[in-house]
Design a protein around this motif. Structure first.
Motif, PDB file in Angstrom:
ATOM      1  N   SER A 168       0.774  -1.186  -0.112  1.00  0.00           N
ATOM      2  CA  SER A 168      -0.005  -0.027  -0.200  1.00  0.00           C
ATOM      3  C   SER A 168       0.822   1.303  -0.123  1.00  0.00           C
ATOM      4  CB  SER A 168      -0.779   0.030   1.322  1.00  0.00           C
ATOM      5  OG  SER A 168      -1.627   1.311   1.464  1.00  0.00           O
ATOM      6  N   ALA A 175      -7.157  -0.401  -5.283  1.00  0.00           N
ATOM      7  CA  ALA A 175      -7.943   0.445  -4.306  1.00  0.00           C
ATOM      8  C   ALA A 175      -7.764   1.878  -4.201  1.00  0.00           C
ATOM      9  CB  ALA A 175      -7.200   0.009  -3.079  1.00  0.00           C
ATOM     10  N   ALA A 182      -8.231   3.538   1.326  1.00  0.00           N
ATOM     11  CA  ALA A 182      -9.440   2.653   1.275  1.00  0.00           C
ATOM     12  C   ALA A 182      -9.185   1.541   2.274  1.00  0.00           C
ATOM     13  CB  ALA A 182      -9.492   2.001  -0.012  1.00  0.00           C
ATOM     14  N   GLU A 207     -11.520   0.565  -9.908  1.00  0.00           N
ATOM     15  CA  GLU A 207     -11.670   1.755  -9.601  1.00  0.00           C
ATOM     16  C   GLU A 207     -11.510   3.085 -10.358  1.00  0.00           C
ATOM     17  OE1 GLU A 207     -13.263   1.908  -6.908  1.00  0.00           O
ATOM     18  OE2 GLU A 207     -12.672   0.432  -5.328  1.00  0.00           O
ATOM     19  N   HIS A 212     -14.522   1.559   1.165  1.00  0.00           N
ATOM     20  CA  HIS A 212     -13.755   2.521   0.783  1.00  0.00           C
ATOM     21  C   HIS A 212     -13.245   3.434   1.920  1.00  0.00           C
ATOM     22  CE1 HIS A 212     -15.144   2.801  -3.898  1.00  0.00           C
ATOM     23  NE2 HIS A 212     -14.834   1.624  -3.384  1.00  0.00           N
TER      24      HIS A 212
END
Length: 412
Positions: free
Chosen positions: A21, A85, A89, A128, A384
């Motif tokens: 991430s 993502a 999120a 997304e 989300h």
């Protein structure tokens, strides 16, 4: 024989993927073709190859993981979702459908069963809209609702094109991503509900009958700027006030559409010059409008446009209306739902029929083959956001049901 997905393995993989991430835990951010996105893709392919599954990709970056069947001449049964993502999120949206789908394939392979049809897991590119402002890019291209030429025109907020961003491993012909109807025999997507119904009702499984139709449009308002103190109110042509009135018209159109499923959201507003002492000369607004009833949605869109034109004429503001996308709703396959419903009974799970008011890659896969979705509960219906959560028990039941449903469909 009963299929027994390895849930501890799946939970470990869900936890690991959440660490890939751009933002620290508990937030998850993986934007299309970012370093994090590419790392997650490579890791997923390694998991699949370690399980003895076949892997490939197409030129938009959709990943395909295949458990071969005994009759490879037949169209495969497919499942899948996404791993990208939005910024800040959570760890479950889309990911449960990808890693749960992988675990379903592994559980079938490890059971010793050889399905008649191949079973294919698809990790769709850019479900997304973060990078290019349009959702479900990979599945749209597979279904042909966006062409290769249109995809080449896409630009991110920094003006970078899809062609510039595509990594070398996805450098093939974009037109080749399009599939013909019948390329798959069935498609079923496992997903968290992203709503509160299942958890509130204490129900294990939601079987999705219909997926809402999304439309998105961009409005640009051009007025006349000026000094906030020097231009008197009767002589103003304020672009932002025209946009603000239009945003309220969106709300009114949704509330008065006559359909209980209509929702309208003004999610983007940009005002220029952006100074406290300057009258706005420019406003850009982006609106998301959805319904399961196409006629009600489209009638509301006409009403919004008429309202915006009337507002701008009265205020002396120029209006430019640009439709980003407008998609029909999807009716899910009763055949797939019946198979899944039978297995919920066999597995002693509770279930109910639901409508998906969020849209998913299933919306576009429904143009290629019979399609349905399996929903599992998520905490308070939250999604989300970093505290998005689905319990190990819910994930286990969804993955087990998916595995049994895929195997039954692959036997046809």
């Amino acid at each position: 024989m009963p299929l027994l997905p390895n849930i501890p393995r799946l939970l470990d993989e869900l936890a690991h993927l959440a660490t890939i991430s751009a933002h620290p835990a508990p937030a998850v951010t993986r934007v299309l073709f970012s370093e994090e996105d590419l790392t997650a893709r490579a890791w997923l392919l390694t998991l699949a190859e370690n399980a003895g599954l076949r892997t490939r990709s197409d030129s938009i970056g959709n990943l395909f993981i295949t458990l071969p069947g005994s009759d490879p001449s037949l169209p495969a049964v497919a499942t899948g979702s996404h791993t990208d993502a939005i910024p800040n999120a959570g760890a479950y949206d889309g990911v449960v459908g990808v890693l749960g789908g992988l675990e379903a394939l592994r559980s079938i392979a490890e059971s010793g069963e050889t399905p008649r049809r191949s079973i294919e897991l698809i990790m769709f590119t850019a479900e997304e809209p973060t990078r290019f402002g349009i959702g479900c890019l990979g599945s749209r291209m597979m279904a042909g609702t966006i062409t290769a030429d249109e995809a080449r025109q896409l630009r991110d907020p920094n003006g970078i094109s899809l062609e510039q961003l595509r990594p070398p491993q996805y450098s093939g012909d974009l037109a080749a991503t399009r599939l013909t109807p019948g390329s798959y025999s069935h498609f079923i997507e496992l997903h968290i509900e992203q709503g509160p119904h299942l958890e509130a009702a204490g129900i294990d499984i939601g079987l999705v009958e219909k997926i809402a139709a999304p439309a998105a449009f961009r409005l640009t308002f051009t007025g006349t700027g000026g000094h906030a103190g020097a231009v008197l109110m009767p002589g103003r042509h304020d672009a932002f006030l025209a946009a603000a009135e239009t945003a309220l018209a969106v709300e009114t159109a949704a509330l008065e559409s006559g359909s209980p499923d209509t929702v309208g959201t003004t999610g983007v507003i940009e005002v220029k010059p952006g100074a406290i002492n300057s009258i706005p000369c420019h406003a850009l607004m982006e609106i998301d409008f959805r319904d399961t009833d196409l006629a009600a949605r489209d009638a509301a869109l006409i009403r919004i446009r008429q309202s915006a034109e009337t507002i701008c004429e009265r205020r002396g503001v120029q209006l430019d209306w640009f439709l980003i996308n407008s998609d029909p709703p999807a009716l899910c396959s009763q055949e797939i739902l019946a198979v899944a419903e039978t297995h919920t009974t066999d597995l002693s799970y509770t279930s109910t029929r639901l409508i998906s008011r969020a849209y998913h890659d299933s919306l576009f896969m429904a143009r290629l083959c019979p399609t349905a979705m399996i929903f599992i509960p998520c905490l308070n219906g939250w999604s989300h956001r970093p505290d998005e959560f689905s319990s190990p028990q819910a994930i286990a039941k969804g993955t087990t049901l998916l595995a049994h449903t895929l195997l039954t469909l692959a036997a046809s």
